[in-house]
Design an enzyme around this catalytic site. Structure first.
Site, PDB file in Angstrom:
ATOM      1  N   HIS A   5     -18.891 -42.158 -16.398  1.00 44.73           N
ATOM      2  CA  HIS A   5     -19.497 -42.766 -15.223  1.00 44.73           C
ATOM      3  C   HIS A   5     -18.581 -42.651 -14.010  1.00 44.73           C
ATOM      4  O   HIS A   5     -17.404 -42.374 -14.135  1.00 44.73           O
ATOM      5  CB  HIS A   5     -19.867 -44.238 -15.467  1.00 44.73           C
ATOM      6  N   GLU A  56     -21.648 -46.689 -12.139  1.00 42.95           N
ATOM      7  CA  GLU A  56     -21.357 -48.108 -12.302  1.00 42.95           C
ATOM      8  C   GLU A  56     -21.270 -48.727 -10.921  1.00 42.95           C
ATOM      9  O   GLU A  56     -20.404 -48.366 -10.124  1.00 42.95           O
ATOM     10  CB  GLU A  56     -20.021 -48.292 -13.029  1.00 42.95           C
ATOM     11  N   HIS A  74     -18.492 -37.223  -2.129  1.00 41.39           N
ATOM     12  CA  HIS A  74     -19.896 -37.544  -2.353  1.00 41.39           C
ATOM     13  C   HIS A  74     -20.241 -37.436  -3.836  1.00 41.39           C
ATOM     14  O   HIS A  74     -19.482 -36.864  -4.617  1.00 41.39           O
ATOM     15  CB  HIS A  74     -20.804 -36.624  -1.541  1.00 41.39           C
ATOM     16  N   GLU A 122     -25.214 -35.950  -2.164  1.00 35.54           N
ATOM     17  CA  GLU A 122     -25.720 -34.596  -1.893  1.00 35.54           C
ATOM     18  C   GLU A 122     -26.886 -34.316  -2.834  1.00 35.54           C
ATOM     19  O   GLU A 122     -26.777 -34.534  -4.043  1.00 35.54           O
ATOM     20  CB  GLU A 122     -24.615 -33.576  -2.125  1.00 35.54           C
TER      21      GLU A 122
END
Length: 127
Positions: A5, A56, A74, A122
């Site tokens: 994550h 998360e 990003h 993105e």
């Protein structure tokens, strides 16, 4: 090994959950609260954590603003149709910060949107 994550600190948990679920189509997978240290963690994604990377969202109860710094760039998400996705995001009140089109100097089609905390996401057109 696999990427599990990415953690993002958010100032308004419910607003962030609404963006990622209603605007980007993710699902809330699990949530935990820690009353002693005053934070909530919410894991969101497109599929089960057993086989997918997720995000998360960390909400510190006593913090309502963060500085992003200059190191983070990003998140990137592949879409079947970024043009349709950007239209939907705008209709739902989301911010498209770069309209869909080819990347400078290349053929890959991309767009950028911002989440409620200003994090860049993105969108990449599936080939």
């Amino acid at each position: 090994m696999r990427l599990l994550h990415t953690m993002l600190r958010v100032a308004d948990l419910e607003k962030s959950i609404a963006f990622y679920t209603k605007v980007l189509g993710m699902k809330e997978l699990r949530r935990s609260e820690n009353e002693q240290y005053r934070y909530t963690l919410v894991f969101i994604g497109y599929g089960d954590e057993d086989s997918n990377s997720v995000i998360e969202l960390t909400y510190n109860w006593d913090t309502n603003e963060y500085e992003h710094g200059t190191a983070f760039g990003h998140l990137a998400i592949e879409y079947d149709d970024i043009y349709l996705a950007c239209n939907k995001i705008k209709q739902l009140g989301g911010i498209v910060s770069r309209e869909p089109g080819p990347v400078l100097g290349g053929a890959t089609e991309i767009a950028f949107v911002k989440d409620p905390d200003g994090y860049a996401i993105e969108l990449i057109q599936k080939k």
